[in-house]
Motif scaffolding. Structure first.
Motif, PDB file in Angstrom:
ATOM      1  N   ILE A  39       0.882  -1.168   0.000  1.00  0.00           N
ATOM      2  CA  ILE A  39       0.000   0.000   0.000  1.00  0.00           C
ATOM      3  C   ILE A  39       0.921   1.219   0.000  1.00  0.00           C
ATOM      4  O   ILE A  39       1.615   1.474   0.985  1.00  0.00           O
ATOM      5  CB  ILE A  39      -0.929   0.016   1.220  1.00  0.00           C
ATOM      6  CG1 ILE A  39      -1.817  -1.226   1.235  1.00  0.00           C
ATOM      7  CG2 ILE A  39      -1.788   1.271   1.238  1.00  0.00           C
ATOM      8  CD1 ILE A  39      -2.686  -1.344   2.475  1.00  0.00           C
ATOM      9  N   ASP A  40       0.937   1.919  -1.084  1.00  0.00           N
ATOM     10  CA  ASP A  40       1.886   3.035  -1.240  1.00  0.00           C
ATOM     11  C   ASP A  40       1.220   4.149  -2.047  1.00  0.00           C
ATOM     12  O   ASP A  40       0.962   3.969  -3.243  1.00  0.00           O
ATOM     13  CB  ASP A  40       3.157   2.536  -1.930  1.00  0.00           C
ATOM     14  CG  ASP A  40       4.229   3.613  -2.039  1.00  0.00           C
ATOM     15  OD1 ASP A  40       4.069   4.676  -1.391  1.00  0.00           O
ATOM     16  OD2 ASP A  40       5.224   3.379  -2.761  1.00  0.00           O
ATOM     17  N   PRO A  41       0.924   5.310  -1.426  1.00  0.00           N
ATOM     18  CA  PRO A  41       1.147   5.606  -0.001  1.00  0.00           C
ATOM     19  C   PRO A  41      -0.089   5.274   0.824  1.00  0.00           C
ATOM     20  O   PRO A  41      -1.197   5.188   0.322  1.00  0.00           O
ATOM     21  CB  PRO A  41       1.381   7.114  -0.014  1.00  0.00           C
ATOM     22  CG  PRO A  41       0.486   7.598  -1.118  1.00  0.00           C
ATOM     23  CD  PRO A  41       0.512   6.512  -2.166  1.00  0.00           C
ATOM     24  N   LEU A  42       0.136   5.120   2.126  1.00  0.00           N
ATOM     25  CA  LEU A  42      -0.931   5.008   3.105  1.00  0.00           C
ATOM     26  C   LEU A  42      -0.957   6.335   3.865  1.00  0.00           C
ATOM     27  O   LEU A  42      -0.078   6.611   4.681  1.00  0.00           O
ATOM     28  CB  LEU A  42      -0.671   3.836   4.050  1.00  0.00           C
ATOM     29  CG  LEU A  42      -1.636   3.664   5.220  1.00  0.00           C
ATOM     30  CD1 LEU A  42      -3.059   3.490   4.729  1.00  0.00           C
ATOM     31  CD2 LEU A  42      -1.218   2.494   6.098  1.00  0.00           C
ATOM     32  N   VAL A  43      -1.947   7.171   3.567  1.00  0.00           N
ATOM     33  CA  VAL A  43      -1.997   8.526   4.117  1.00  0.00           C
ATOM     34  C   VAL A  43      -2.885   8.539   5.361  1.00  0.00           C
ATOM     35  O   VAL A  43      -4.037   8.108   5.317  1.00  0.00           O
ATOM     36  CB  VAL A  43      -2.526   9.533   3.067  1.00  0.00           C
ATOM     37  CG1 VAL A  43      -2.570  10.941   3.663  1.00  0.00           C
ATOM     38  CG2 VAL A  43      -1.642   9.500   1.817  1.00  0.00           C
TER      39      VAL A  43
END
Length: 682
Positions: A91-95
């Motif tokens: 998961i990129d990005p996880l904000v």
């Protein structure tokens, strides 16, 4: 979905669209997802049954909450067959933002309350802050679980919302989980959490536990397994603790910890390791309590936290305004170098423990309107929900300004305070059973001032608290001093408050006298606080009317109704908040009298010739108002104005010697007189 079956590869398809919705949560794909279900490739030329396998190819999945993007899953591939599987992705990005946390809590049913309060610039900063993370996983299972999961910070920061939002100032943050085979059907998982901040310090937590696999492919952690945890913390700023205190206090300082824990077969834990603190501070500003420059020495022993010593040196921040207290605390060597020490232990498992608190010349209370330096020992014994407090405290020096009581804000009894988002008050927490047996000695240097009072206070009380009811046994005594009331300066001749149970209803025995006049008159208060009896007293004993005139006017009553002047004076005092209002205009006396206008108090009449046929005015018609001003020690000027008639007399009095004065009057009655007065006391 499109695809087909072949004998060589089995069923192959492409999943063109994925749409899943539930309670505002949505999952959808970007692009087709390859799927395979069929026999595994042959591993040998021999004709043998091939196990079935499944595969899910690369995919990009969007997760939305209430139509807003929550995260994006980048699936790189997963496959499996009987007794084994593997998966990889990121998961990129996880904000992470405060708003997303709030939204997710609302969806899970654990939140949803709208936060109130004032939207300051700092709280706006909290709403705009975001932390960008990356999550990678690569896991496999073949009779044992293995692989890695890693969550790490890419950039950004997070501001934790609150009454005082706190920015974390993250420099590094990562969470790594490594799982490796250890034995048949057993793996060992090692977790490593590392957080480094700019100001708050650093934290590292390492933990290990076995993970067991079953023949059917299930995974479990057994309670009897030995688990380990190691916590290393260096907090350079404890301000983050204030997030959990709700504004009741403010905590600060530096804490270092190196704690190791190990689980037992019965599921309990045992911890060891030191806990050290420096420059500690505990502030309760509203109460004037500031514990500064503290040092902490503690350790973990099994399930007990052992407090070896928590020490706060005496730091004088405020010099009391009361001059006697200020002189003693600043100039007396015995008032220096005090301190506060705590020691004890607490069992986390049984919720039991005790703490010993020692005071030595410690200024526990330092404010502009109150001050207290105390010595003594207290012991707190707790077995939740029961807490016991015992000990003795002696006031080395103390001062309390009573006028601060009028500045304490208070809510009306019908006001109910709700937290943001609440519609009804939260249910009360389980009450604690607090019991106390305390002995409090005011010592030789405790003073009360304010509202005209200036006196020392001595004595001791034995306080007892049971079932929320506070009782007291003992007595407090005034030591000299005076009180200003009705514009007069009264000396406290006797003052005793005796407690015989109910602390709100002590027995009173107080006497205050005006001593600057020939007849010392004053008031005496006896009885209980709920039913006091107030009497006039004098030395020597005189009539009630004379007591009032000597108390309020400084002289005996005139020959024609001095009681009216007394009522006038008392009324003017009430209307001006304790100080006669006429003094604000430069007058020394303003009173209502009854008698002959311009009279000197002589037995002879004011006029010796007939001036009319009237047989005389009634006492009501003879009332007049008298205002006077003392110009010097010997010279006094006054003006008398009739109320029911048209008469005005101006009087100039000059004291020639003790008891003898010359008077000149002009107006309705004009003349000169020599007046000699004396008082006979048996």
């Amino acid at each position: 979905m499109t695809g087909g079956w072949s004998d060589a590869a089995g069923w192959q398809a492409r999943l063109n669209e994925v749409q899943l919705r539930h309670a505002g949560l949505q999952l959808r794909n970007q692009g087709a997802i390859p799927l395979v279900l069929g026999p595994a490739p042959a591993t040998s030329p021999a004709a043998a049954p091939r196990p079935w396998r499944w595969q899910v190819g690369k995919a990009v999945l969007d997760v939305l909450l209430d139509g807003q993007s929550l995260l994006q899953i980048q699936h790189q591939g997963s496959e499996g067959q009987a007794g084994q599987w593997q998966s990889k992705g990121r998961i990129d990005p996880l904000v992470v933002t405060p708003q997303r946390i709030t939204d997710l809590q609302a969806w899970l049913g654990r939140g949803g309350a709208q936060a109130g309060g004032v939207h300051t610039a700092l709280s706006e900063q909290a709403r705009r802050s975001q932390l960008r993370l990356r999550l990678d996983w690569a896991l496999a299972f073949a009779k044992t679980l293995s692989g890695d999961v890693r969550l790490e910070r890419l950039d950004g920061d997070l501001t934790v919302p609150g009454d005082v939002p706190i920015q974390l100032h993250l420099q590094q943050a990562s969470l790594a989980l490594a799982i490796r085979p250890a034995a048949a059907l057993t793996s060992r998982a090692a977790l490593d959490l590392q957080v480094v901040t700019k100001d708050m310090g650093r934290l590292r937590v390492r933990a290990e536990t076995p993970i067991h696999a079953s023949e059917q492919g299930g995974l479990s952690v057994h309670p009897q397994d030995v688990k380990q945890v190691h916590v290393e913390a260096q907090s350079e700023d404890l301000s983050w603790v204030n997030l959990f205190l709700g504004g009741a206090a403010e905590i600060g300082g530096t804490v270092h910890a190196d704690i190791q824990g190990r689980s037992r077969a019965d599921g309990t834990w045992s911890f060891t390791g030191p806990l050290r603190g420096e420059d500690l501070r505990i502030l309760m500003v509203d109460q004037g309590v500031r514990l500064l420059d503290g040092t902490l020495q503690a350790r973990f022993d099994g399930m007990r936290v052992v407090l070896e010593r928590l020490h706060f040196p005496a730091v004088r921040r405020v010099t009391p305004k009361e001059w006697r207290t200020a002189t003693w605390v600043t100039e007396n060597p015995d008032a220096q170098n005090g301190g506060l020490d705590l020691s004890g232990q607490w069992d986390v498992l049984t919720q039991q423990g005790d703490v010993t608190i020692g005071f030595r010349r410690y200024p526990i209370l330092q404010r502009a309107d109150r001050y207290a330096m105390i010595s003594g020992d207290l012991r707190v014994q707790a077995s939740l929900p029961r807490i016991g407090l015992s000990g003795k405290i002696v006031a080395d020096a103390g001062w309390f300004d009573l006028e601060m009581l009028s500045n304490i804000p208070a809510l009306d009894g019908d006001v109910v305070v709700l937290k943001p988002g609440e519609k009804t008050p939260a249910p009360a927490a389980t009450p604690l059973d607090v019991r106390a047996d305390l002995s409090v000695d005011l010592g030789p240097r405790f003073y009360l001032t304010g509202f005209g009072l200036d006196s020392g206070l001595t004595g001791a009380l034995d306080l007892s608290l049971r079932a929320g009811k506070l009782t007291a046994l003992g007595a407090l005594h005034t030591r000299g001093g005076a009180i200003d009331a009705y514009g007069q300066h009264l000396q406290l001749r006797r003052g005793t408050v005796t407690f015989q149970g109910d602390i709100a209803n002590p027995v009173l025995d107080i006497q205050a006298l005006r001593t600057d006049v020939a007849v010392q008159a004053g008031v005496q208060v006896v009885g209980t606080a709920r039913h006091p009896r107030i009497d006039l007293v004098s030395r020597p004993e005189v009539s009630e009317t004379e007591k009032l005139t000597w108390l309020l006017l400084g002289h005996g009553p005139d020959e024609a109704g001095g009681d009216m002047s007394l009522l006038f004076s008392v009324g003017s005092s009430f209307l001006s908040g304790g100080e006669p209002f006429y003094k604000r205009f430069g007058l020394d006396e303003l009173s209502m009298r009854s008698g002959e206008l311009g009279s000197t108090g002589s037995i002879l009449p004011v006029e010796s010739v007939v001036s009319g046929l009237d047989t005389g005015a009634s006492p009501i018609e003879q009332r007049f108002v008298m205002a006077s001003k003392t110009l010097s020690e010997r010279l006094k000027v006054s003006l008398e104005q009739a109320l029911a008639q048209t008469g005005t007399v101006a009087r100039l009095s000059y004291r020639l010697m003790r008891g003898l004065q010359a008077e000149m009057t002009v107006g309705t009655v004009s003349g000169l007189a020599l007046v000699y007065r004396w008082l006979s006391v048996d």
